[in-house]
Design a protein around this motif. Structure first.
Motif, PDB file in Angstrom:
ATOM      1  N   GLU A  15       7.667 -39.095 -35.958  1.00 13.90           N
ATOM      2  CA  GLU A  15       7.424 -38.274 -35.133  1.00 13.90           C
ATOM      3  C   GLU A  15       7.915 -36.505 -36.083  1.00 13.90           C
ATOM      4  N   LEU A  16       7.780 -36.882 -37.217  1.00 14.02           N
ATOM      5  CA  LEU A  16       8.443 -35.367 -38.232  1.00 14.02           C
ATOM      6  C   LEU A  16       7.222 -34.400 -37.702  1.00 14.02           C
ATOM      7  N   ALA A  17       7.583 -32.965 -37.269  1.00 15.66           N
ATOM      8  CA  ALA A  17       6.862 -31.772 -37.472  1.00 15.66           C
ATOM      9  C   ALA A  17       7.948 -30.825 -38.029  1.00 15.66           C
ATOM     10  N   ALA A  18       7.153 -29.927 -38.598  1.00 12.07           N
ATOM     11  CA  ALA A  18       7.845 -28.665 -39.377  1.00 12.07           C
ATOM     12  C   ALA A  18       6.333 -27.698 -39.300  1.00 12.07           C
ATOM     13  N   THR A  19       7.167 -26.563 -39.521  1.00 12.63           N
ATOM     14  CA  THR A  19       6.117 -24.852 -39.858  1.00 12.63           C
ATOM     15  C   THR A  19       7.410 -24.144 -40.718  1.00 12.63           C
ATOM     16  N   ALA A  20       6.172 -23.536 -41.260  1.00 11.98           N
ATOM     17  CA  ALA A  20       7.466 -22.652 -42.114  1.00 11.98           C
ATOM     18  C   ALA A  20       6.530 -21.411 -42.607  1.00 11.98           C
ATOM     19  N   VAL A  21       6.874 -20.122 -43.177  1.00 15.23           N
ATOM     20  CA  VAL A  21       6.433 -18.466 -43.949  1.00 15.23           C
ATOM     21  C   VAL A  21       7.356 -19.048 -44.796  1.00 15.23           C
ATOM     22  N   ILE A  22       6.554 -18.444 -46.360  1.00 13.98           N
ATOM     23  CA  ILE A  22       7.010 -17.607 -47.218  1.00 13.98           C
ATOM     24  C   ILE A  22       6.612 -16.255 -48.425  1.00 13.98           C
ATOM     25  N   ALA A  23       7.529 -15.974 -48.137  1.00 17.04           N
ATOM     26  CA  ALA A  23       7.031 -14.738 -48.885  1.00 17.04           C
ATOM     27  C   ALA A  23       7.462 -14.439 -50.160  1.00 17.04           C
ATOM     28  N   ARG A  24       6.892 -13.509 -50.576  1.00 18.38           N
ATOM     29  CA  ARG A  24       7.968 -13.109 -51.663  1.00 18.38           C
ATOM     30  C   ARG A  24       7.569 -11.061 -52.660  1.00 18.38           C
ATOM     31  N   PHE A  25       8.639 -11.013 -52.617  1.00 25.03           N
ATOM     32  CA  PHE A  25       9.135  -9.210 -52.333  1.00 25.03           C
ATOM     33  C   PHE A  25       9.066  -8.924 -53.558  1.00 25.03           C
ATOM     34  N   ASP A  26       8.459  -8.109 -54.142  1.00 25.98           N
ATOM     35  CA  ASP A  26       8.147  -7.863 -56.056  1.00 25.98           C
ATOM     36  C   ASP A  26       8.401  -6.236 -55.412  1.00 25.98           C
ATOM     37  N   PRO A  27       9.704  -5.836 -55.952  1.00 27.07           N
ATOM     38  CA  PRO A  27      10.501  -4.603 -55.943  1.00 27.07           C
ATOM     39  C   PRO A  27       9.795  -3.248 -56.200  1.00 27.07           C
ATOM     40  N   ILE A  28       9.749  -3.998 -57.580  1.00 25.76           N
ATOM     41  CA  ILE A  28       8.007  -3.065 -58.181  1.00 25.76           C
ATOM     42  C   ILE A  28       7.069  -2.820 -58.708  1.00 25.76           C
ATOM     43  N   ARG A  29       6.060  -3.575 -58.048  1.00 28.36           N
ATOM     44  CA  ARG A  29       4.538  -3.072 -56.733  1.00 28.36           C
ATOM     45  C   ARG A  29       4.943  -2.222 -55.425  1.00 28.36           C
ATOM     46  N   GLY A  30       6.424  -3.236 -55.131  1.00 29.30           N
ATOM     47  CA  GLY A  30       6.094  -2.659 -53.301  1.00 29.30           C
ATOM     48  C   GLY A  30       5.236  -3.470 -52.746  1.00 29.30           C
ATOM     49  N   GLU A  31       4.712  -4.748 -53.258  1.00 33.02           N
ATOM     50  CA  GLU A  31       3.999  -5.870 -52.517  1.00 33.02           C
ATOM     51  C   GLU A  31       5.137  -7.345 -51.596  1.00 33.02           C
ATOM     52  N   LEU A  32       3.984  -7.352 -50.587  1.00 31.07           N
ATOM     53  CA  LEU A  32       4.964  -8.620 -50.623  1.00 31.07           C
ATOM     54  C   LEU A  32       3.610  -9.919 -50.361  1.00 31.07           C
ATOM     55  N   THR A  33       3.772 -10.827 -51.349  1.00 27.94           N
ATOM     56  CA  THR A  33       3.018 -12.009 -51.062  1.00 27.94           C
ATOM     57  C   THR A  33       3.614 -12.827 -50.275  1.00 27.94           C
ATOM     58  N   TRP A  34       2.630 -13.690 -49.919  1.00 26.11           N
ATOM     59  CA  TRP A  34       3.103 -14.271 -48.630  1.00 26.11           C
ATOM     60  C   TRP A  34       2.203 -15.121 -47.706  1.00 26.11           C
ATOM     61  N   ALA A  35       2.652 -16.520 -47.239  1.00 28.34           N
ATOM     62  CA  ALA A  35       1.452 -17.743 -47.269  1.00 28.34           C
ATOM     63  C   ALA A  35       2.008 -18.535 -45.600  1.00 28.34           C
ATOM     64  N   GLN A  36       1.788 -19.081 -44.758  1.00 27.53           N
ATOM     65  CA  GLN A  36       1.983 -19.816 -44.304  1.00 27.53           C
ATOM     66  C   GLN A  36       1.626 -21.535 -43.733  1.00 27.53           C
ATOM     67  N   ALA A  37       2.954 -22.235 -43.201  1.00 27.53           N
ATOM     68  CA  ALA A  37       2.054 -23.278 -42.449  1.00 27.53           C
ATOM     69  C   ALA A  37       2.376 -23.549 -41.030  1.00 27.53           C
ATOM     70  N   GLY A  38       1.034 -23.543 -40.331  1.00 24.52           N
ATOM     71  CA  GLY A  38       1.454 -23.657 -38.931  1.00 24.52           C
ATOM     72  C   GLY A  38       2.381 -22.485 -38.373  1.00 24.52           C
ATOM     73  N   HIS A  39       2.513 -21.216 -38.941  1.00 28.77           N
ATOM     74  CA  HIS A  39       4.014 -20.476 -38.444  1.00 28.77           C
ATOM     75  C   HIS A  39       3.383 -19.694 -37.930  1.00 28.77           C
ATOM     76  N   PRO A  40       3.661 -18.956 -36.982  1.00 28.20           N
ATOM     77  CA  PRO A  40       4.053 -17.612 -35.943  1.00 28.20           C
ATOM     78  C   PRO A  40       3.773 -16.511 -36.914  1.00 28.20           C
ATOM     79  N   PRO A  41       3.009 -15.381 -37.221  1.00 30.48           N
ATOM     80  CA  PRO A  41       2.280 -14.636 -38.260  1.00 30.48           C
ATOM     81  C   PRO A  41       3.760 -13.325 -38.144  1.00 30.48           C
ATOM     82  N   PRO A  42       4.029 -13.100 -39.246  1.00 27.55           N
ATOM     83  CA  PRO A  42       4.931 -12.438 -39.324  1.00 27.55           C
ATOM     84  C   PRO A  42       5.223 -11.098 -39.584  1.00 27.55           C
ATOM     85  N   LEU A  43       5.949 -10.089 -38.419  1.00 28.71           N
ATOM     86  CA  LEU A  43       5.359  -8.976 -37.869  1.00 28.71           C
ATOM     87  C   LEU A  43       6.258  -7.772 -38.747  1.00 28.71           C
TER      88      LEU A  43
END
Length: 615
Positions: free
Chosen positions: A468-496
């Motif tokens: 019965e195991l169930a899990a969700t996640a969101v992972i983001a990588r911030f590049d301070p040089i580019r000022g960019e956020l790269t992210w992906a999600q697994a059934g998880h609520p969207p970031p704000l």
């Protein structure tokens, strides 16, 4: 016990009502109130005092208004004085063998009977005042006529209360004129000696009767002897009653009292001193204090312990005292209940409460070990971050919500929030495995989509042991040089993302929940992030509730972030302190980040596009 309460209340009234005429008025008003409300005299007395206080009037004035409202018997000024009322109560309560001198002749029948009726109105149970009918020569007792009656009095033909007034006793009890008790009634009237009669069998019932001389008439009170039912009630409630006559030394106990004290009925009841000797030494001062309370004319209610053989029992003792006109205690009436089981239950509840508190403390410690949550902001390359964990209402259960915020070897930053369904050891164990696995995998790759793919395969492997195991996640990588956020999600609520005072959710790239598909693929998305932007990663406990939809919870969080966006200098910890979870039955983990302009590498960044561009 209404007569005893009346005596006590009357004695208190003499000390509070002021002058003698005022005392008479107050006493009459209290009797009328108690009779109408069918309550104790002491309660009626307190109610009258509260009425006077609420109306800001003298208690005598309010009492007069009560009498005018409830009593149509006429003026109060010609009532007997307080001595008559006190003697009336003394006569009504006189025990066997107690001789009370004859009262002074009454000035007229109406005031006397009005006072008597006032007493009977306040008495529970069956009682009546009867005037004698004499023979032609003025001697001999030919009949008795109901002149005043308590509300609960009832005759064999079904008449009750005021319906009996003015009727001869012979109409209801035609055999009484030839019964042995008729001679007893005559003797009581002639000598003033009280008498107890019974048991008497009238129809299918058994009664005991008390006869007392009262002025020119006879005061009768009678009780139905339902000994079997009364004994059953006493056993069910585990209580008994006792009466201690402090004048004659006579003591009466109900059968259950002997069971409570584990005493042979053949030995008779215990005296007050003997009962005190059974009390546990530590409780004796408390019991003595309760007795002092009684002698001051107030009710005592105390729980104490006694030793009975090799056992200790907890007894609740509720007592009232009857005093004479000078305040001396004449009798004590008490109900004693064995509350040993209740006390043991209360102690068990207290022990459970202590265990729950210990369990809560243990859960909190384990939570801090498995998922340490810093109380201050976290400094990361090009970012400032803050974390808040909101446990569910049952905060003794470990949750499965987690976060990660760590610098990577290439000076980028890894951010993540995840949620394992459920509570307890299994959820916390899975949470810890995913969190620590993510940190280890970040050494191999920093791509959010690839990292979710690895966590998915781990979750699928764990799911074989926990279907019965169930899990969700969101992972983001911030590049301070580019000022960019790269992210992906697994059934998880969207970031704000909050930008320029406006907050909106990021558009989610595809990605199923962890542990659903062995070969699931997770796509990454890229969004600019810099300036005064604020990113919020969270679990569904923050926005999802049974009472309203997911959108309503999300709108509430967006409104809060919009308000905070008007003050970009506000610390992230203050922002998170304003957020509340939508579902009290679910945990919520929140990670908030904003670019750190103190980092020189961010100084040359251009402003990010409007919020509309990251939908």
């Amino acid at each position: 016990m209404g007569g005893q309460v009346y005596a006590q209340a009357t004695s208190e009234l003499w000390s509070t009502a002021g002058s003698e005429p005022a005392r008479i008025v107050v006493a009459r008003a209290v009797g009328l109130l108690a009779g109408r409300a069918r309550c104790r005299l002491a309660d009626a007395h307190r109610h009258l005092m509260r009425m006077a206080s609420a109306q800001h009037r003298d208690v005598g004035e309010v009492a007069g208004r009560v009498i005018r409202l409830l009593d149509s018997a006429g003026a109060v000024d010609d009532r007997p004085g307080p001595e008559t009322v006190q003697r009336l109560v003394a006569v009504a309560l006189a025990g066997p063998g107690t001789v009370v001198p004859e009262p002074a002749p009454a000035t007229g029948p109406t005031p006397w009977l009005s006072i008597v009726q006032g007493v009977l109105d306040a008495l529970p149970g069956m009682a009546g005042y009867l005037t004698p009918v004499r023979g032609p020569d003025g001697t001999g007792l030919t009949d008795l006529v109901w002149a005043a009656v308590s509300p609960d009095a009832i005759s064999p033909d079904g008449r009750c209360g005021a319906e009996l007034l003015g009727l001869p006793v012979s109409r209801h009890y035609p055999d009484v004129l030839t019964a042995d008790r008729w001679q007893t009634y005559q003797r009581v009237l002639e000598t003033g000696e009280p008498a107890d009669i019974g048991p008497l069998h009238l129809g299918d019932a058994e009664f005991t009767v008390r006869a007392r001389a009262l002025g020119p008439g006879l005061l009768l009170s009678w009780d139905r002897r339902d000994a079997t039912d009364r004994s059953r009630v006493e056993r069910l409630a585990n209580l008994g009653w006792g009466e201690w006559n402090l004048v004659s030394g006579e003591i009466s106990w109900s059968p259950q009292m002997y069971r409570i004290y584990d005493r042979d009925p053949g030995l008779g009841p215990l005296s007050l001193d003997d009962g005190h000797a059974l009390t546990v030494v530590e409780d004796r001062p408390q019991l003595l204090s309760a007795l002092e309370f009684l002698h001051r004319g107030r009710r005592a209610d105390v729980v104490t312990r006694i030793r009975s053989g090799d056992r200790v029992k907890h007894l609740r003792i509720v007592c009232e005292a009857v005093r004479d006109g000078e305040g001396r205690t004449l009798r004590l009436y008490g109900i004693i209940q064995d509350v040993t089981e209740q006390q043991a239950g209360a102690e068990r509840l207290a022990e459970v409460e202590r265990d729950l508190a210990a369990e809560h403390e243990l859960a909190a410690r384990l939570q801090r070990i498995i998922l340490p949550v810093p109380t201050e902001a976290i400094d990361l390359p090009g970012l400032s971050a803050a974390v808040r964990y909101l446990p569910a209402g049952d905060d003794t259960a470990l949750g499965g919500d987690w976060y990660q915020a760590i610098p990577l070897p290439d000076d980028s930053v890894l951010l993540a929030v995840g949620d394992v369904a459920g509570h307890g050891t299994q959820a916390a164990t899975t949470m810890a495995q995913l969190r620590h696995a993510l940190r280890a995998l970040a050494v191999v790759t920093s791509d959010p989509g690839a990292l979710l793919g690895h966590l998915n395969r781990l979750t699928c492997d764990l799911e074989r042991d926990n279907p019965e195991l169930a899990a969700t996640a969101v992972i983001a990588r911030f590049d301070p040089i580019r000022g960019e956020l790269t992210w992906a999600q697994a059934g998880h609520p969207p970031p704000l993302v909050s930008r320029s005072g406006r907050t909106a959710p990021l558009h989610r790239p595809p990605g199923p929940m962890l542990g659903v598909l062995d070969d699931a693929a997770y796509t990454s998305a890229v969004t600019p992030f810099g300036g005064d932007d604020v990113l919020l990663l969270y679990t569904d406990g923050l926005v999802e509730s049974r009472r309203w939809g997911w959108d309503a919870g999300l709108d509430s969080v967006i409104t809060m972030m919009d308000a905070a966006g008007s003050a970009p200098e506000q610390p992230l910890t203050d922002l998170l302190g304003r957020l509340r979870r939508a579902n009290p039955d679910d945990d919520a983990c929140i990670l908030a980040v904003r670019p750190s302009m103190a980092d020189a590498r961010l100084a040359g960044l251009t402003p990010c596009p409007s919020a509309a561009s990251f939908r």
